[in-house]
Design a protein around this motif. Structure first.
Motif, PDB file in Angstrom:
ATOM      1  N   THR A   1      -4.837   1.226   6.317  1.00  0.00           N
ATOM      2  CA  THR A   1      -5.244   2.460   5.641  1.00  0.00           C
ATOM      3  C   THR A   1      -4.702   3.692   6.359  1.00  0.00           C
ATOM      4  O   THR A   1      -4.266   4.659   5.718  1.00  0.00           O
ATOM      5  CB  THR A   1      -6.777   2.532   5.563  1.00  0.00           C
ATOM      6  OG1 THR A   1      -7.261   1.404   4.823  1.00  0.00           O
ATOM      7  CG2 THR A   1      -7.239   3.814   4.883  1.00  0.00           C
TER       8      THR A   1
ATOM      9  N   TYR B   1       1.278   8.407   5.115  1.00  0.00           N
ATOM     10  CA  TYR B   1       2.437   8.493   4.226  1.00  0.00           C
ATOM     11  C   TYR B   1       2.080   9.280   2.958  1.00  0.00           C
ATOM     12  O   TYR B   1       2.851  10.148   2.514  1.00  0.00           O
ATOM     13  CB  TYR B   1       2.917   7.088   3.851  1.00  0.00           C
ATOM     14  CG  TYR B   1       3.923   7.076   2.722  1.00  0.00           C
ATOM     15  CD1 TYR B   1       5.245   7.449   2.929  1.00  0.00           C
ATOM     16  CD2 TYR B   1       3.530   6.695   1.436  1.00  0.00           C
ATOM     17  CE1 TYR B   1       6.160   7.446   1.889  1.00  0.00           C
ATOM     18  CE2 TYR B   1       4.437   6.682   0.392  1.00  0.00           C
ATOM     19  CZ  TYR B   1       5.748   7.064   0.615  1.00  0.00           C
ATOM     20  OH  TYR B   1       6.648   7.069  -0.418  1.00  0.00           O
ATOM     21  N   ARG B   2       0.931   9.014   2.374  1.00  0.00           N
ATOM     22  CA  ARG B   2       0.535   9.722   1.151  1.00  0.00           C
ATOM     23  C   ARG B   2       0.318  11.205   1.421  1.00  0.00           C
ATOM     24  O   ARG B   2       0.662  12.050   0.581  1.00  0.00           O
ATOM     25  CB  ARG B   2      -0.743   9.106   0.582  1.00  0.00           C
ATOM     26  CG  ARG B   2      -0.555   7.723  -0.020  1.00  0.00           C
ATOM     27  CD  ARG B   2      -1.860   7.195  -0.583  1.00  0.00           C
ATOM     28  NE  ARG B   2      -1.720   5.849  -1.111  1.00  0.00           N
ATOM     29  CZ  ARG B   2      -2.730   5.133  -1.598  1.00  0.00           C
ATOM     30  NH1 ARG B   2      -3.954   5.649  -1.601  1.00  0.00           N
ATOM     31  NH2 ARG B   2      -2.533   3.909  -2.069  1.00  0.00           N
TER      32      ARG B   2
ATOM     33  N   GLU C   1       2.484   1.370  -3.724  1.00  0.00           N
ATOM     34  CA  GLU C   1       1.525   1.508  -4.827  1.00  0.00           C
ATOM     35  C   GLU C   1       2.110   1.060  -6.169  1.00  0.00           C
ATOM     36  O   GLU C   1       2.178   1.827  -7.130  1.00  0.00           O
ATOM     37  CB  GLU C   1       1.063   2.956  -4.956  1.00  0.00           C
ATOM     38  CG  GLU C   1       0.281   3.480  -3.781  1.00  0.00           C
ATOM     39  CD  GLU C   1      -0.203   4.903  -4.024  1.00  0.00           C
ATOM     40  OE1 GLU C   1      -1.314   5.062  -4.568  1.00  0.00           O
ATOM     41  OE2 GLU C   1       0.545   5.839  -3.683  1.00  0.00           O
TER      42      GLU C   1
ATOM     43  N   GLU D   1       0.827  -1.210   0.000  1.00  0.00           N
ATOM     44  CA  GLU D   1       0.000   0.000   0.000  1.00  0.00           C
ATOM     45  C   GLU D   1       0.859   1.258   0.000  1.00  0.00           C
ATOM     46  O   GLU D   1       0.489   2.272  -0.593  1.00  0.00           O
ATOM     47  CB  GLU D   1      -0.923   0.000   1.218  1.00  0.00           C
ATOM     48  CG  GLU D   1      -2.021  -1.052   1.183  1.00  0.00           C
ATOM     49  CD  GLU D   1      -3.068  -0.761   0.125  1.00  0.00           C
ATOM     50  OE1 GLU D   1      -3.286   0.423  -0.175  1.00  0.00           O
ATOM     51  OE2 GLU D   1      -3.656  -1.718  -0.411  1.00  0.00           O
ATOM     52  N   VAL D   2       1.997   1.215   0.670  1.00  0.00           N
ATOM     53  CA  VAL D   2       2.888   2.377   0.691  1.00  0.00           C
ATOM     54  C   VAL D   2       3.534   2.590  -0.677  1.00  0.00           C
ATOM     55  O   VAL D   2       3.644   3.714  -1.166  1.00  0.00           O
ATOM     56  CB  VAL D   2       3.958   2.214   1.789  1.00  0.00           C
ATOM     57  CG1 VAL D   2       5.094   3.217   1.607  1.00  0.00           C
ATOM     58  CG2 VAL D   2       3.335   2.394   3.168  1.00  0.00           C
TER      59      VAL D   2
ATOM     60  N   ARG E   1      -1.030   4.024   5.441  1.00  0.00           N
ATOM     61  CA  ARG E   1      -0.895   4.413   4.030  1.00  0.00           C
ATOM     62  C   ARG E   1      -1.290   5.860   3.808  1.00  0.00           C
ATOM     63  O   ARG E   1      -0.574   6.617   3.136  1.00  0.00           O
ATOM     64  CB  ARG E   1      -1.768   3.501   3.171  1.00  0.00           C
ATOM     65  CG  ARG E   1      -1.748   3.824   1.685  1.00  0.00           C
ATOM     66  CD  ARG E   1      -2.972   3.250   1.006  1.00  0.00           C
ATOM     67  NE  ARG E   1      -4.191   3.914   1.465  1.00  0.00           N
ATOM     68  CZ  ARG E   1      -5.419   3.438   1.238  1.00  0.00           C
ATOM     69  NH1 ARG E   1      -5.581   2.288   0.617  1.00  0.00           N
ATOM     70  NH2 ARG E   1      -6.475   4.111   1.661  1.00  0.00           N
TER      71      ARG E   1
END
Length: 749
Positions: A457, A463-464, A240, A237-238, A460
């Motif tokens: 989630t 981080y985003r 992508e 997830e990190v 993630r």
């Protein structure tokens, strides 16, 4: 009428065999068996009906099971019994029932376990499933074989290519399976409906996941390198990854990280022209397992090996867009290939920073990597600190995420995720994001934690949010969870990358939902301990009944001096123990001896230079450790998990020869007669002390080895009972610690 063995019941209900044995011993209404050919058989309808009275705990439900489902529902689904399944497991009758392959799979495993150890049997089973799914041209010859030699001839031709052009047989240990067990197992596999689909949701993929999960459970620390699915999801997830990305794993354990990548991209990823994942396996087992696992998940993959990527890079001219890695923690750097280390030469005793530098070198200029590292890599001093500083100053360290404890079943070492960027991607002023995710996750047992979808989630999205900031100062972290620190702040912390140093304390608040989930898990742990207690009580009762009835062992044997059958080594004097890092070597002290074993409670550790100087004090499995000062008479057996730990001050070590069973020696030395002997021969007034010479002269009553083993078997239930009650006590203390903050919180919090 169909019959099930106790093992079939355990596999069908997906519980341990000990749980079924406990149900049978504890509840008088448990179905009675029939004896067929000397084996107990249970009617599956009776067992399924009885198990419908036992609900599956919420934290043990599978994704396709709803609250209220029972072990009977699960058994019915797995053995293919009709009726009553849909209402308990699915919200509507239109939802398909869970797969019926489970009972056939574990029945095949039972055939294979007859002449093989469990690890080999599971490897054979994965090979059969691979051939059944991916070698349609060959499978009919195996399933239709009338004899073992015919099937063996067909299976011997199944091999997988290596990077060097050689081929490794999938069934590489035929000499250990020279009976028709594989043929019987193959016929069980042939009955499974695999369908035509390939991909992460196919029957073949789910069976591969089940086999590898069982392999992890059975092999523990001695198995391959396994990454829990929720931890693999964090990495994916990190990062992508997309279909246009070239993806690489430099240390393929069983291919689990690469299968997680495909599952995250799309179900049609396997059909995309030209797209494939890449990996390098260090060992033959890992190479075979990764190739078969990825093939069963429908993943086009290029897996090279068997060869450590640090010893020889088998993709020397390739750079990758996304790299995921879970290399071995704190491993020795064996024979690395000659190379220029970009950020400094790593120490030979620890390969952590060799793996990190290898990953950076393999990244494309704008690539990203997520690497699982032990917490110690973020704070080690000396050469590691210098390398870490160079990495931060060069801009390749983007984010460090502290993971919750207990995510990895078979190691207590805390772990972190390092997010790295390619050398060519340096966005302005250097900044590192720190995320402290240690409070996240839910207990699913006494010593196992899992990250929920919301937890993943949350990591993630944080981080985003930092990655997508428009300006350097725009991002504001969450107190107690995240913070972005610049180079000056990190320098002020000696380039430590431990998130807890930067994010601060979370605001004082009790999350009732989290506490409730933790309480549910802890209460379930109490229930499991209670189930184990029934088994221990039954074994105690049997031992006591035999003793009361007058059972006695033969008195044959001889009395010898302890020093004639054991090497006796007194522990060192004072050992400096400044600092504490998880990767340092444990030191066994008198307080670590409990219940005839070595415990990790209040465990001290020493740094590598100190450990190197203490090499003569290294322990191995089968050694016995005792306190030689203070309270005498405590002896603990060293197990495989404590191999290479160090004998500490205040202790003495015994290394028995082949005339002595180590467990027997532990019990003998803990006996009241030996305690009296030690007290009589100890010196000192306020603090008793016994030296190694005195211990070598201690008389040891030594019966023949078969009698020693019988004594151990008789005494083991007593030791197990004492240890079990200690576990119950510590679990109850944890329950109290969970409840106390909620009760003491200010009103309205």
């Amino acid at each position: 009428m169909s019959d099930l063995s106790l093992t079939d019941i355990a596999n069908g209900a997906e519980v341990r065999l000990s749980a079924v044995s406990n149900w049978r011993a504890r509840y008088p209404d448990f179905p009675q068996p029939r004896v067929v050919s000397g084996q107990e058989c249970f009617d599956q309808d009776e067992v399924a009906s009885w198990l419908r009275k036992r609900k599956i705990p919420k934290n043990r439900l599978k994704p396709d099971e709803l609250p209220g489902a029972t072990y009977g529902d699960r058994l019915r689904a797995n053995v293919g019994l009709p009726g009553e399944v849909a209402s308990a497991l699915a919200p509507t009758s239109a939802r398909p029932a869970p797969p019926s392959w489970s009972a056939l799979l574990w029945s095949a495993l039972s055939h294979l376990r007859g002449g093989n150890d469990t690890a080999s049997a599971l490897e054979y089973l994965l090979g059969l499933v691979y051939v059944r799914t991916c070698r349609a041209d060959l499978w009919p010859r195996i399933s239709a074989a009338a004899s073992w030699p015919a099937a063996q001839a067909a299976l011997a031709k199944v091999s997988l290519p290596t990077a060097g052009g050689q081929a490794i047989p999938v069934f590489r240990m035929f000499e250990q399976a020279s009976d028709p067990a594989l043929l019987s197992a193959a016929r069980q596999i042939d009955e499974i409906d695999f369908g035509d689909a390939v991909g992460p949701e196919s029957t073949g993929a789910r069976i591969a996941d089940a086999i590898l999960a069982e392999l992890e459970r059975r092999m523990g620390r001695g198995g391959g390198q396994f990454t829990p699915p929720d931890v693999a999801r964090v990495l994916v997830e990190v990062l992508e990854p997309g279909l246009s990305d070239q993806v690489y794993d430099p240390f393929c354990g069983s291919g689990e990280l690469l299968t997680a990548v495909v599952a995250s991209i799309s179900r049609s990823a396997a059909a995309s022209d030209g797209w494939r994942v890449h990996g390098q396996a260090s060992q033959t087992w890992s190479l075979l397992t990764s190739k078969m696992n990825l093939a069963l998940h429908g993943v086009p993959a290029e897996i090279a090996g068997p060869m450590s990527a640090l010893e020889k890079d088998l993709f020397p001219d390739r750079r990758f867009d996304r790299i995921l890695a879970n290399p071995p923690f704190n491993a020795h750097l064996d024979s690395p290939a000659p190379r220029e280390w970009r950020f400094g030469e790593p120490p030979a005793h620890n390969a952590n920073f060799a793996w990190l530098q290898h990953v950076v070198d393999k990244l494309a200029p704008t690539g990203r990597a997520a690497v699982i590292m032990p917490t110690g890599a973020s704070s080690q001093q000396g050469r590691e600190q210098a390398i870490r500083r160079m990495m931060v100053e060069s801009g390749v360290v983007e984010c460090v995420i502290a993971l919750p404890p207990q995510l990895f079943k078979f190691t207590g070492i805390p772990a972190m995720v390092w997010v790295l960027r390619g050398i060519g991607d340096r966005p302005g002023p250097q900044q590192v994001l720190f995320i402290d995710a240690r409070p996240l996750g839910e207990l699913v047992g006494r010593a196992e934690r899992r990250l929920s979808e919301d937890d993943i989630t949350k990591i993630r999205d944080e981080y985003r949010r930092w990655r997508d900031r428009r300006t350097f100062d725009e991002f504001r972290g969450v107190p107690g969870f995240s913070r972005a620190a610049d180079l000056e702040v990190i320098d002020g912390n000696d380039f430590s990358l431990v998130p807890g140093r930067y994010v601060g304390e979370a605001p004082g608040h009790v999350d009732a939902g989290v506490v409730t989930r933790e309480l549910d898990a802890s209460w379930e742990a109490i229930r499991e301990l209670d189930e184990r207690a029934w088994d221990v009580r039954a074994r105690l009762e049997s031992a006591l009944e035999a003793l009361v009835a007058g059972w006695r062992l033969e008195r044959a044997g001889q009395t010898v001096a302890l020093g004639t059958v054991c090497d006796v080594l007194a522990g060192p004097g004072a050992v400096p123990r400044e600092g504490r890092e998880p990767w340092w070597t444990p030191l066994v002290l008198p307080r670590n001896i409990r219940d005839n074993r070595i415990t990790t409670r209040e465990l001290e550790v020493v740094p590598p230079p100190t450990a190197a100087r203490m090499d003569r004090y290294r322990l191995k499995a089968g050694d016995v450790v005792s306190a030689r000062t203070g309270t005498l008479g405590r002896f603990g057996l060293v197990t495989e998990e404590q191999t290479d730990w160090l004998l500490g001050p205040g202790c003495v070590g015994f290394r028995p020869n082949d005339q002595v069973n180590p467990e027997f020696l532990t019990y003998y030395l803990s006996s009241p007669a030996v305690v009296r002997w030690l007290t009589e021969h100890a010196t000192g007034t306020a603090i008793k002390h016994v030296n190694a010479g005195t211990l070598r002269a201690m008389p040891l009553r030594l019966p023949p080895l078969p009698v020693q083993r019988a004594i151990v078997e008789t005494l083991e239930p007593f030791r197990a009972a004492a240890a079990l009650h200690g576990e119950i006590s510590s679990t109850a203390e944890r329950l109290q610690a969970l409840v106390l903050p909620m009760l003491m919180a200010p009103e309205g919090d």
